[in-house]
Design an enzyme around this catalytic site. Structure first.
Site, PDB file in Angstrom:
ATOM      1  N   ASP A   1      38.334  40.301  38.567  1.00  0.00           N
ATOM      2  CA  ASP A   1      39.263  41.425  38.765  1.00  0.00           C
ATOM      3  C   ASP A   1      40.538  40.891  39.408  1.00  0.00           C
ATOM      4  OD1 ASP A   1      40.071  44.220  38.806  1.00  0.00           O
ATOM      5  OD2 ASP A   1      39.832  44.119  40.973  1.00  0.00           O
ATOM      6  N   SER A   2      41.598  41.683  39.322  1.00  0.00           N
ATOM      7  CA  SER A   2      42.848  41.286  39.989  1.00  0.00           C
ATOM      8  C   SER A   2      42.658  41.207  41.505  1.00  0.00           C
ATOM      9  CB  SER A   2      43.946  42.295  39.649  1.00  0.00           C
ATOM     10  OG  SER A   2      43.581  43.573  40.127  1.00  0.00           O
TER      11      SER A   2
ATOM     12  N   TYR B   1      47.954  43.892  39.302  1.00  0.00           N
ATOM     13  CA  TYR B   1      48.367  43.532  37.945  1.00  0.00           C
ATOM     14  C   TYR B   1      49.028  44.727  37.236  1.00  0.00           C
ATOM     15  CZ  TYR B   1      45.559  39.161  37.554  1.00  0.00           C
ATOM     16  OH  TYR B   1      45.042  37.903  37.673  1.00  0.00           O
ATOM     17  N   GLY B   2      48.676  45.934  37.702  1.00  0.00           N
ATOM     18  CA  GLY B   2      48.956  47.158  36.951  1.00  0.00           C
ATOM     19  C   GLY B   2      50.376  47.369  36.478  1.00  0.00           C
TER      20      GLY B   2
ATOM     21  N   CYS C   1      38.083  44.781  35.173  1.00  0.00           N
ATOM     22  CA  CYS C   1      39.438  45.236  35.440  1.00  0.00           C
ATOM     23  C   CYS C   1      39.947  45.891  34.157  1.00  0.00           C
ATOM     24  CB  CYS C   1      40.303  44.030  35.802  1.00  0.00           C
ATOM     25  SG  CYS C   1      42.049  44.410  36.024  1.00  0.00           S
ATOM     26  N   ASN C   2      40.322  47.151  34.258  1.00  0.00           N
ATOM     27  CA  ASN C   2      40.801  47.862  33.069  1.00  0.00           C
ATOM     28  C   ASN C   2      42.113  47.297  32.569  1.00  0.00           C
ATOM     29  OD1 ASN C   2      39.112  50.579  32.635  1.00  0.00           O
ATOM     30  ND2 ASN C   2      39.134  50.018  34.788  1.00  0.00           N
ATOM     31  N   THR C   3      42.979  46.931  33.501  1.00  0.00           N
ATOM     32  CA  THR C   3      44.301  46.435  33.114  1.00  0.00           C
ATOM     33  C   THR C   3      44.142  45.143  32.311  1.00  0.00           C
ATOM     34  OG1 THR C   3      45.092  47.362  35.192  1.00  0.00           O
ATOM     35  CG2 THR C   3      46.591  45.908  34.016  1.00  0.00           C
TER      36      THR C   3
ATOM     37  N   GLU D   1      44.322  47.895  48.095  1.00  0.00           N
ATOM     38  CA  GLU D   1      44.464  46.468  48.438  1.00  0.00           C
ATOM     39  C   GLU D   1      44.961  46.282  49.876  1.00  0.00           C
ATOM     40  OE1 GLU D   1      44.088  43.330  46.560  1.00  0.00           O
ATOM     41  OE2 GLU D   1      42.826  44.580  45.294  1.00  0.00           O
TER      42      GLU D   1
ATOM     43  N   CYS E   1      40.242  52.554  36.426  1.00  0.00           N
ATOM     44  CA  CYS E   1      40.689  51.401  37.197  1.00  0.00           C
ATOM     45  C   CYS E   1      39.580  51.147  38.205  1.00  0.00           C
ATOM     46  CB  CYS E   1      42.002  51.701  37.907  1.00  0.00           C
ATOM     47  SG  CYS E   1      42.458  50.404  39.089  1.00  0.00           S
ATOM     48  N   THR E   2      39.147  49.905  38.285  1.00  0.00           N
ATOM     49  CA  THR E   2      37.969  49.621  39.107  1.00  0.00           C
ATOM     50  C   THR E   2      38.250  49.730  40.606  1.00  0.00           C
ATOM     51  OG1 THR E   2      38.448  47.252  38.894  1.00  0.00           O
ATOM     52  CG2 THR E   2      36.865  48.216  37.350  1.00  0.00           C
ATOM     53  N   HIS E   3      39.521  49.853  40.974  1.00  0.00           N
ATOM     54  CA  HIS E   3      39.837  50.083  42.384  1.00  0.00           C
ATOM     55  C   HIS E   3      39.608  51.543  42.805  1.00  0.00           C
ATOM     56  CE1 HIS E   3      41.923  46.228  42.162  1.00  0.00           C
ATOM     57  NE2 HIS E   3      42.238  46.297  43.432  1.00  0.00           N
TER      58      HIS E   3
HETATM   59  N1  DGL Z   1      41.087  47.006  39.112  1.00  0.00           N
HETATM   60  C1  DGL Z   1      42.148  46.870  38.165  1.00  0.00           C
HETATM   61  C2  DGL Z   1      41.938  47.832  37.013  1.00  0.00           C
HETATM   62  O1  DGL Z   1      40.789  48.216  36.779  1.00  0.00           O
HETATM   63  C3  DGL Z   1      43.366  46.802  38.930  1.00  0.00           C
HETATM   64  C4  DGL Z   1      44.568  46.873  38.666  1.00  0.00           C
HETATM   65  C5  DGL Z   1      45.731  46.229  39.360  1.00  0.00           C
HETATM   66  O2  DGL Z   1      45.601  45.103  39.831  1.00  0.00           O
HETATM   67  O3  DGL Z   1      46.755  46.888  39.318  1.00  0.00           O
HETATM   68  O4  DGL Z   1      42.819  48.192  36.299  1.00  0.00           O
END
Ligand code: DGL
Length: 282
Positions: free
Chosen positions: A18-19, A50-51, A81-83, A166, A200-202
């Site tokens: 993940d990011s 990353y988003g 991570c979805n992104t 974060e 988004c996994t966050h």
């Molecule tokens: N957890 C990431 C996702 O599922 C995070 C995104 C990010 O870093 O912006 O999209």
């Protein structure tokens, strides 16, 4: 030839990328549903979020992470991570894997989530909450309408939710304003929404506040369980991969940021002390 033979017999942990911290919400369910395997988690905290980054950058960062996890012996990597799943998975699967090592696999989190939407939504109106990158990719809309042509999918980008998580502010009072703002925005787009996907996994880290501001009849869907069940099914169907995964129930953590910083927030997700190591990504 010698290299191909070596990769075919290598046994190693499942890589989870993940990011930052968000993938820990997926890892938690992976370990609950598939406890026998070893896991190697990598958070690119130094470069998160990353988003809001461009396709090229997300693709490059994600590929670097996948190569790192391969180099550390993972036969299979989950982009938790979805992104990264939205922006990099297809290119990595189609363009890079055949050259790097066609026997290894990289899987994402979007498909397993979309597959169950028809079962959980009674109204057929679904809302997707994601990063700007995931929303712009339209991956959820495309995948969902491919499987369920009558489904109405609305999207809302929530650019401030990942920075809030974060920066350890998920439980802070300041988070309420931005949680309410994006929930109101998506419900205004389509009041018939009965299912909100945390794409988004966050976002599961904000679930209490999301529940607080979403209408009561709306179901909030987190991905961890779905991804873990889908992986379980995948491993049943792919014994050639299953036998390459090491089994010891172990877990190791890598971060591209300061390990002490990672450990203090990561343990909030895992409910266990975390001891990570630094891993430079570039
Ligand atoms: N957890 C990431 C996702 O599922 C995070 C995104 C990010 O870093 O912006 O999209």
């Amino acid at each position: 030839m010698a290299e191909a033979d070596a990769s075919a017999i290598s046994v190693g942990p499942i890589g989870v990328f993940d990011s930052g911290y968000g993938g820990l919400t997926i890892l938690r369910d992976l370990r609950k549903i598939l406890p026998d395997y070893d896991y190697l988690y990598l958070g690119d905290n130094a470069r998160a979020p990353y988003g809001s980054r461009s396709f090229e950058v997300i693709y490059r960062y994600t590929l670097e992470a996948v190569k790192e996890l391969f180099a550390r012996g993972c036969p299979l990597v989950i982009l938790a991570c979805n992104t990264a799943s939205a922006k990099a998975l297809r290119s990595i699967q189609q363009k890079d894997l055949p050259n790097i090592d066609p026997t290894r696999r990289v899987l994402g989190v979007i498909r397993p989530t979309v597959e169950i939407l028809n079962d959980v939504s009674g109204s057929g109106h679904v809302g997707v909450l994601g990063t700007p990158g995931t929303v712009a990719s339209e991956s959820y809309v495309i995948e969902a309408t491919k499987l369920f042509p009558d489904m109405k999918v609305s999207q809302q980008e929530c650019p401030l939710w990942v920075p809030i998580v974060e920066n350890s502010e998920a439980d802070g009072d300041g988070a309420d304003y931005f949680v309410k703002k994006y929930i109101d925005a998506i419900m205004n787009k389509d009041p018939e929404i009965d299912t909100l996907v945390l794409a988004c996994t966050h976002y599961p880290l904000l679930i209490d506040k999301i529940r607080k501001y979403a209408p009561e009849n709306v179901r909030i869907l987190s991905q961890g369980n779905l991804v873990a069940e889908s992986l379980k099914d995948y491993l049943h169907r792919h014994p050639e991969m299953e036998c390459r995964l090491s089994k010891g129930g172990g877990i190791e953590f890598l971060t591209s940021e300061n390990p002490d910083k990672f450990d203090s927030l990561a343990s909030v997700f895992t409910h266990h002390p975390v001891k990570s190591r630094r891993c430079a990504l570039d």
